[in-house]
Design a protein around this motif. Structure first.
Motif, PDB file in Angstrom:
ATOM      1  N   ASN B  98       0.935 -31.453  -6.454  1.00  0.00           N
ATOM      2  CA  ASN B  98       0.659 -32.346  -7.582  1.00  0.00           C
ATOM      3  C   ASN B  98       0.562 -33.810  -7.164  1.00  0.00           C
ATOM      4  O   ASN B  98      -0.218 -34.562  -7.740  1.00  0.00           O
ATOM      5  CB  ASN B  98       1.709 -32.152  -8.682  1.00  0.00           C
ATOM      6  CG  ASN B  98       1.445 -30.893  -9.485  1.00  0.00           C
ATOM      7  OD1 ASN B  98       0.389 -30.747 -10.100  1.00  0.00           O
ATOM      8  ND2 ASN B  98       2.374 -29.954  -9.439  1.00  0.00           N
ATOM      9  N   ASP B  99       1.371 -34.204  -6.159  1.00  0.00           N
ATOM     10  CA  ASP B  99       1.223 -35.559  -5.603  1.00  0.00           C
ATOM     11  C   ASP B  99      -0.215 -35.772  -5.145  1.00  0.00           C
ATOM     12  O   ASP B  99      -0.836 -36.793  -5.425  1.00  0.00           O
ATOM     13  CB  ASP B  99       2.144 -35.742  -4.380  1.00  0.00           C
ATOM     14  CG  ASP B  99       3.592 -36.018  -4.769  1.00  0.00           C
ATOM     15  OD1 ASP B  99       3.814 -36.540  -5.870  1.00  0.00           O
ATOM     16  OD2 ASP B  99       4.483 -35.713  -3.956  1.00  0.00           O
ATOM     17  N   GLN B 102      -2.824 -35.916  -7.851  1.00  0.00           N
ATOM     18  CA  GLN B 102      -2.777 -37.179  -8.609  1.00  0.00           C
ATOM     19  C   GLN B 102      -3.253 -38.356  -7.774  1.00  0.00           C
ATOM     20  O   GLN B 102      -3.242 -39.493  -8.247  1.00  0.00           O
ATOM     21  CB  GLN B 102      -1.349 -37.437  -9.115  1.00  0.00           C
ATOM     22  CG  GLN B 102      -0.934 -36.496 -10.222  1.00  0.00           C
ATOM     23  CD  GLN B 102       0.522 -36.668 -10.605  1.00  0.00           C
ATOM     24  OE1 GLN B 102       1.086 -37.741 -10.488  1.00  0.00           O
ATOM     25  NE2 GLN B 102       1.125 -35.589 -11.069  1.00  0.00           N
ATOM     26  N   GLU B 104      -1.846 -39.606  -4.915  1.00  0.00           N
ATOM     27  CA  GLU B 104      -0.703 -40.457  -4.557  1.00  0.00           C
ATOM     28  C   GLU B 104      -0.282 -40.165  -3.116  1.00  0.00           C
ATOM     29  O   GLU B 104       0.703 -39.466  -2.882  1.00  0.00           O
ATOM     30  CB  GLU B 104       0.481 -40.166  -5.495  1.00  0.00           C
ATOM     31  CG  GLU B 104       0.234 -40.484  -6.946  1.00  0.00           C
ATOM     32  CD  GLU B 104       0.709 -41.879  -7.331  1.00  0.00           C
ATOM     33  OE1 GLU B 104       1.038 -42.670  -6.420  1.00  0.00           O
ATOM     34  OE2 GLU B 104       0.741 -42.155  -8.534  1.00  0.00           O
ATOM     35  N   ARG B 107       3.442 -41.005  -2.103  1.00  0.00           N
ATOM     36  CA  ARG B 107       4.426 -40.074  -2.650  1.00  0.00           C
ATOM     37  C   ARG B 107       4.314 -38.711  -1.988  1.00  0.00           C
ATOM     38  O   ARG B 107       5.317 -38.030  -1.760  1.00  0.00           O
ATOM     39  CB  ARG B 107       4.277 -39.969  -4.166  1.00  0.00           C
ATOM     40  CG  ARG B 107       4.857 -41.187  -4.877  1.00  0.00           C
ATOM     41  CD  ARG B 107       4.416 -41.288  -6.306  1.00  0.00           C
ATOM     42  NE  ARG B 107       5.006 -40.298  -7.184  1.00  0.00           N
ATOM     43  CZ  ARG B 107       6.162 -40.466  -7.839  1.00  0.00           C
ATOM     44  NH1 ARG B 107       6.856 -41.560  -7.683  1.00  0.00           N
ATOM     45  NH2 ARG B 107       6.626 -39.530  -8.651  1.00  0.00           N
ATOM     46  N   ALA B 108       3.082 -38.295  -1.682  1.00  0.00           N
ATOM     47  CA  ALA B 108       2.898 -37.019  -0.988  1.00  0.00           C
ATOM     48  C   ALA B 108       3.595 -37.073   0.375  1.00  0.00           C
ATOM     49  O   ALA B 108       4.285 -36.124   0.781  1.00  0.00           O
ATOM     50  CB  ALA B 108       1.412 -36.719  -0.828  1.00  0.00           C
ATOM     51  N   THR B 111       7.281 -36.753  -0.084  1.00  0.00           N
ATOM     52  CA  THR B 111       7.659 -35.375  -0.381  1.00  0.00           C
ATOM     53  C   THR B 111       7.736 -34.558   0.905  1.00  0.00           C
ATOM     54  O   THR B 111       8.692 -33.803   1.131  1.00  0.00           O
ATOM     55  CB  THR B 111       6.630 -34.743  -1.351  1.00  0.00           C
ATOM     56  OG1 THR B 111       6.527 -35.573  -2.504  1.00  0.00           O
ATOM     57  CG2 THR B 111       7.033 -33.352  -1.759  1.00  0.00           C
ATOM     58  N   HIS B 138      11.626 -37.297  -5.999  1.00  0.00           N
ATOM     59  CA  HIS B 138      10.894 -37.417  -7.259  1.00  0.00           C
ATOM     60  C   HIS B 138      10.345 -36.054  -7.627  1.00  0.00           C
ATOM     61  O   HIS B 138      10.323 -35.151  -6.814  1.00  0.00           O
ATOM     62  CB  HIS B 138       9.779 -38.465  -7.153  1.00  0.00           C
ATOM     63  CG  HIS B 138       8.637 -38.051  -6.263  1.00  0.00           C
ATOM     64  ND1 HIS B 138       8.508 -38.493  -4.980  1.00  0.00           N
ATOM     65  CD2 HIS B 138       7.580 -37.229  -6.477  1.00  0.00           C
ATOM     66  CE1 HIS B 138       7.416 -37.972  -4.439  1.00  0.00           C
ATOM     67  NE2 HIS B 138       6.837 -37.202  -5.329  1.00  0.00           N
ATOM     68  N   GLU B 140       7.226 -33.810  -9.640  1.00  0.00           N
ATOM     69  CA  GLU B 140       5.870 -33.813 -10.199  1.00  0.00           C
ATOM     70  C   GLU B 140       5.581 -32.405 -10.687  1.00  0.00           C
ATOM     71  O   GLU B 140       6.127 -31.440 -10.165  1.00  0.00           O
ATOM     72  CB  GLU B 140       4.829 -34.187  -9.123  1.00  0.00           C
ATOM     73  CG  GLU B 140       4.757 -35.660  -8.764  1.00  0.00           C
ATOM     74  CD  GLU B 140       4.356 -36.570  -9.910  1.00  0.00           C
ATOM     75  OE1 GLU B 140       3.928 -36.065 -10.963  1.00  0.00           O
ATOM     76  OE2 GLU B 140       4.500 -37.793  -9.754  1.00  0.00           O
ATOM     77  N   THR B 145       0.086 -34.044 -13.821  1.00  0.00           N
ATOM     78  CA  THR B 145      -1.227 -34.195 -13.183  1.00  0.00           C
ATOM     79  C   THR B 145      -2.324 -34.225 -14.244  1.00  0.00           C
ATOM     80  O   THR B 145      -3.215 -35.076 -14.211  1.00  0.00           O
ATOM     81  CB  THR B 145      -1.467 -33.049 -12.181  1.00  0.00           C
ATOM     82  OG1 THR B 145      -0.427 -33.093 -11.207  1.00  0.00           O
ATOM     83  CG2 THR B 145      -2.806 -33.182 -11.499  1.00  0.00           C
ATOM     84  N   ASN B 242       5.382 -42.580 -13.383  1.00  0.00           N
ATOM     85  CA  ASN B 242       6.171 -42.638 -12.149  1.00  0.00           C
ATOM     86  C   ASN B 242       7.071 -43.859 -12.100  1.00  0.00           C
ATOM     87  O   ASN B 242       7.232 -44.492 -11.057  1.00  0.00           O
ATOM     88  CB  ASN B 242       5.263 -42.629 -10.912  1.00  0.00           C
ATOM     89  CG  ASN B 242       4.584 -41.287 -10.743  1.00  0.00           C
ATOM     90  OD1 ASN B 242       5.055 -40.283 -11.293  1.00  0.00           O
ATOM     91  ND2 ASN B 242       3.510 -41.257  -9.994  1.00  0.00           N
TER      92      ASN B 242
END
Lengths: 209, 276
Positions: B98-99, B102, B104, B107-108, B111, B138, B140, B145, B242
């Motif tokens: 989902n990161d 989206q 991102e 953020r990915a 993760t 975080h 997601e 998404t 976020n």
């Protein structure tokens, strides 16, 4: 010739805007600094009240009421949380409602501070948005995870008043608004229904240990 | 064979739910524009049905979930945190997907880094070492998404057992479930107990973490259902953003200054926005 004049005016306008922005930026900085002091003072007053364990619970409650009345825009918030129903209500009902609203908040929150132990309170940042000042703070108690609270403060006639607080992004005023509106709506749009629901809750909270 | 029957039951339940919701649907009060505006804002056309389901869920909570979680809470916090960390770590593939969806990348990356650190140094995920090194967790999901892609939430829905939701988030849940490699793997290897155990543990863990919040809300609210509805929406919007403020459209670099110029007027009538 015409163009020159236009150029002159635009330069002048530019200077003027720059000047305005500068003055109001300084003003905005003063206002945010004042808001931080306001919140800091409020936090200290609340802490001192509840850390004094020699006081009787009823005294705690009354001290807390004083703090709330002095620092929260209870009338403004009280009006806002019932939205359009405020305009439809009678003067008598409004007075009654605002009193009950105040009692409800005091009853609800004085309890939470009852077992209050020393915690560190610090302010992280202050920003100005949507006509209000948002003061972000953090409360660190030894055992639990830090709680982030954002205070929404309005500045008017030289005084600061809290109009909302957000705990982990959830707005207190907004939550109250949806609850209060729901109670009124589901009872034929009558403010009196909300007043009696609040009174019932107050009695319930008073009977809790 | 078993799963075929299961799907039939699911379909029947869904149909029953739809009929129930539609018959309990209230109509828009068009003759009063203010009431109509409020109705649209609340966006809960099946409120009656939702309230019944909410009551049912509360019953299930009182009889099953709360007592079980109560027993679980006998374990010290440190163990419960480990359980939480472990199951959060297992969600990595879904969060990562989902990161990426989206758009991102940072953020990915977080993760992925978290997964590597916590699975190794964090002993299979029970310790959240990455957090102490400054990479905060975080969450997601596909509902978020979809929101980022511009899908609206749709009307509020109270789902049986699953709790507060809306069509967007409900679809998101289903997608997340089927995308999850653990679900796949378990299905292919006939290890049905794995997703079931995980769901049960996740539910208990969530209930445990919300223990105080729920108790507090139940005690202090005058309309618990409306409070939960409001909290769910606010919380979801925050997750979708976020924790960042929504990006404001700026026409020029000067726009910030213009805002400040205007501010002085606004301070005078400070509660313009609040009290209308």
């Amino acid at each position: 010739m015409k163009y020159q004049k236009f150029g002159f005016y635009s330069v002048f306008a530019g200077f003027y805007l720059f000047f305005c922005a500068h003055v109001s930026m300084a003003h905005a900085n003063n206002i945010s600094a004042g808001a931080e002091i306001f919140i800091e003072t409020l936090a200290t007053a609340t802490q001192n009240t509840f850390l004094n364990k020699n006081l009787a619970p009823s005294v705690h409650k009354e001290e807390f009421r004083k703090i709330m009345v002095d620092n929260f825009d209870l009338k403004g918030v009280g009006k806002w949380v019932i939205g359009r129903y405020w305009r439809k209500s009678s003067a008598n009902e409004r007075i009654k409602y605002l009193q009950v609203f105040e009692n409800f908040i005091v009853e609800n929150y004085a309890k939470r501070f009852k077992d209050y132990t020393k915690a560190e309170f610090k302010i992280n940042e202050t920003i100005i948005r949507y006509n209000s000042i948002f003061v972000s703070s953090e409360i660190n108690a030894s055992e639990s995870e830090p709680v982030r609270i954002v205070w929404r403060v309005n500045y008017k006639d030289g005084t600061y008043k809290i109009i909302d607080f957000l705990i982990e992004g959830v707005s207190w005023a907004r939550t109250q608004r949806s609850e209060f509106a729901s109670v009124i709506r589901n009872n034929g749009g009558k403010l009196s229904a909300l007043i009696s629901a609040l009174n019932k809750k107050i009695t319930y909270l008073q009977n809790q240990k | 064979m078993v799963s075929g029957k299961f799907y039939t039951i699911c379909r029947m339940a869904l149909l029953g739910y739809a009929i129930f919701a539609i018959t309990a649907c209230s109509s828009i009060p068009e003759n009063d524009p203010e009431a109509a505006a409020e109705y649209r804002k609340i966006n809960d056309p099946v409120e009656k049905a939702n309230r019944y389901i909410f009551k049912f869920n509360q019953g299930v909570d009182t009889v099953v979930l709360k007592p079980i979680t109560g027993i679980y809470r006998i374990f010290p916090k440190i163990i419960r945190n480990s359980v939480h960390n472990f199951f959060h770590n297992l969600k990595t593939p879904v969060i990562l997907a989902n990161d990426i969806l989206q758009g991102e990348p940072v953020r990915a990356g977080n993760t992925l880094t978290r997964f590597v650190i916590n699975t190794t140094i964090g002993i299979g995920g029970v310790r959240d070492q990455a957090s102490s090194w400054g990479i905060a967790p975080h969450s997601e999901d596909f509902g978020q998404t979809l929101a980022v892609w511009g899908f609206g939430e749709g009307p509020y829905l109270m789902l049986p057992i699953l709790g507060p939701s809306n069509p967007r988030d409900a679809i998101g849940k289903v997608v997340d479930y089927f995308v999850d490699p653990i679900t796949w793997w378990a299905r292919n290897n006939d290890e049905d107990w794995i997703p079931i155990t995980r769901t049960v543990m996740n539910t208990i863990n969530t209930r445990d973490r919300l223990w105080d919040v729920i108790e507090d809300l139940e005690k202090s609210s005058i309309d618990y259902y409306a409070a939960v509805r409001s909290l769910y929406r606010q919380q979801r919007n925050r997750e979708i953003e976020n924790g960042q403020r929504r990006k404001e459209k700026k026409n020029s670099d000067l726009s910030g200054y213009f805002d400040l110029v205007k501010m002085d007027d606004l301070f005078v009538k400070s509660d313009v926005e609040l009290v209308k």
